[in-house]
Structures are given as C-alpha cells and as structure tokens.
Scaffold this motif. Structure first.
Motif, PDB file in Angstrom:
ATOM      1  N   SER A  83       0.807  -1.213   0.000  1.00 58.53           N
ATOM      2  CA  SER A  83       0.000   0.000   0.000  1.00 58.53           C
ATOM      3  C   SER A  83       0.844   1.269   0.000  1.00 58.53           C
ATOM      4  O   SER A  83       1.863   1.356   0.670  1.00 58.53           O
ATOM      5  CB  SER A  83      -0.901   0.007   1.240  1.00 58.53           C
ATOM      6  OG  SER A  83      -1.687   1.157   1.271  1.00 58.53           O
ATOM      7  N   ASN A  84       0.396   2.246  -0.794  1.00 51.49           N
ATOM      8  CA  ASN A  84       0.940   3.590  -0.721  1.00 51.49           C
ATOM      9  C   ASN A  84      -0.123   4.547  -1.262  1.00 51.49           C
ATOM     10  O   ASN A  84      -1.070   4.131  -1.930  1.00 51.49           O
ATOM     11  CB  ASN A  84       2.277   3.717  -1.458  1.00 51.49           C
ATOM     12  CG  ASN A  84       2.160   3.501  -2.952  1.00 51.49           C
ATOM     13  OD1 ASN A  84       1.437   4.214  -3.639  1.00 51.49           O
ATOM     14  ND2 ASN A  84       2.882   2.502  -3.455  1.00 51.49           N
ATOM     15  N   ARG A  85       0.025   5.823  -0.967  1.00 50.16           N
ATOM     16  CA  ARG A  85      -1.006   6.803  -1.325  1.00 50.16           C
ATOM     17  C   ARG A  85      -1.179   6.966  -2.825  1.00 50.16           C
ATOM     18  O   ARG A  85      -2.288   7.166  -3.305  1.00 50.16           O
ATOM     19  CB  ARG A  85      -0.699   8.144  -0.669  1.00 50.16           C
ATOM     20  CG  ARG A  85      -0.927   8.075   0.816  1.00 50.16           C
ATOM     21  CD  ARG A  85      -0.764   9.391   1.466  1.00 50.16           C
ATOM     22  NE  ARG A  85      -0.932   9.191   2.910  1.00 50.16           N
ATOM     23  CZ  ARG A  85      -0.934  10.146   3.770  1.00 50.16           C
ATOM     24  NH1 ARG A  85      -0.772  11.385   3.386  1.00 50.16           N
ATOM     25  NH2 ARG A  85      -1.093   9.890   5.041  1.00 50.16           N
TER      26      ARG A  85
END
Length: 193
Positions: free
Chosen positions: A140-142
């Motif tokens: 996950s990352n923005r």
C-alpha cells in the motif's frame, strides 16, 4: 483433526507457525494462538459461528486472489457471513467468470501473476459497468490508492486488514444493519412477570 499448513512467508524469524484450517488461525510452535492471521486478526470461531440473521440476503462475491491460503481464508470467512463466494487466481479467470456470472462485489488483489488491478479494473468495468470492487494489497501507498480510486473502486484495503473492518464494509454494501455481539460476561435477565 486440523490439517496444519506451514506458512513460512508470514512467520517472524525464529518462530515456526502452522495454519489451523479448522479454526482459521495461526499457531506458533508451542501451540499458542498468534494474534494475526493472513487477514490481520484471529478469525475467532465465536464470530465465525454466528450465522447472519439475514439468511439468503448475502451477496454474490468474486474473490480474485492468487495466494491460495489467503483466498481460502477469505472464502471461508465470507461464506460464514452468508455470502455466496467464487474464487479465481488470475485476471483472465476473473474476466471469464464475470462474462458468465455477474457478482454483486469483486474482492480484487492489486498484484496478480498475469496483470495488475490498474489494468484489470477497466476491463472488468467494460463487462459490468456498475461493478463494485474492493481492492486488497500488501504493498500500500497513497499514489497507488489514488490511482485505484480514480478507476472507480468502492474501497481500498491494505493487507493485513482487520476482519471486523471487512465485515462492516460488506454489511454496509449488502444493506444489512450491523448486529452487535453480547459480551461473554453479559447475562440477560429474564423477567417472569
């Protein structure tokens, strides 16, 4: 008797864990419950054993997950919540399945062996424009989340995720009110008058 599957990829160094397929939990080498499962929390039998009060009101859910153990856990969990579940392990299988049967919801792993969610979602939406999709990822990352949201997903979930979080989301999407559990220490008082 439970069948134990070794899960080295999720095991901290120096600790052997086994997946107990009957209780859907991980146990370490001395038999103690590990507080995390593939989905991020112990899938307690009390919660799994509580069948939804809305029999027949479950959704048809397509799981697109290439990790067999994760797909099995999700399948059992969702079925225990009275949902109809089909699981596939590739983007192509998801497309083939979607052409035959329109699910109410798709749980989609972001990184599959043959494609990514960014490539697959437009294809899924071309077949079923109103498809509701929850993406699941361990990376996950923005920026990834932003790109997936632009493609019209319903929810973005980072692995490991809390079982209760997924349950709440599915109850909301199915239009079911959330059923509250009684505490083990709660003793209902029955008034005979």
């Amino acid at each position: 008797m439970a069948i134990g599957l070794a899960v080295e990829a999720l095991t901290p160094p120096g600790l052997q864990q086994r997946y107990d397929s009957e209780s859907l939990v991980f146990r370490n080498d001395i038999g103690k419950l590990n507080e995390q499962s593939v989905c991020g929390t112990v899938l307690g039998m009390e919660e799994l054993g509580q069948a939804a009060a809305f029999k027949g009101a479950g959704m048809k859910i397509l799981i697109v997950e290439d990790e067999i153990l994760q797909a099995e856990i999700l399948t059992r969990m969702l079925r225990s919540w009275e949902h109809e579940v089909v699981s596939v392990d590739s983007g192509q299988q998801a497309l083939d399945r979607l052409e035959r049967d329109a699910p109410d919801l798709i749980l989609l792993d972001v990184f599959l062996p043959d494609t990514t969610a960014m490539e697959l979602i437009p294809q899924l939406k071309a077949i079923q424009p109103d498809a509701r999709i929850i993406t699941l990822t361990g990376y996950s990352n923005r920026e990834l989340e932003r790109k997936l949201r632009e493609l019209g997903i319903s929810y973005y979930m980072a692995k490991p995720f809390q079982r209760d979080e997924l349950h709440s989301i599915l109850e909301h999407m199915a239009g079911r009110p959330r059923v509250q559990k009684l505490s083990r220490t709660t003793n209902p008082i029955i008034n005979p008058t």
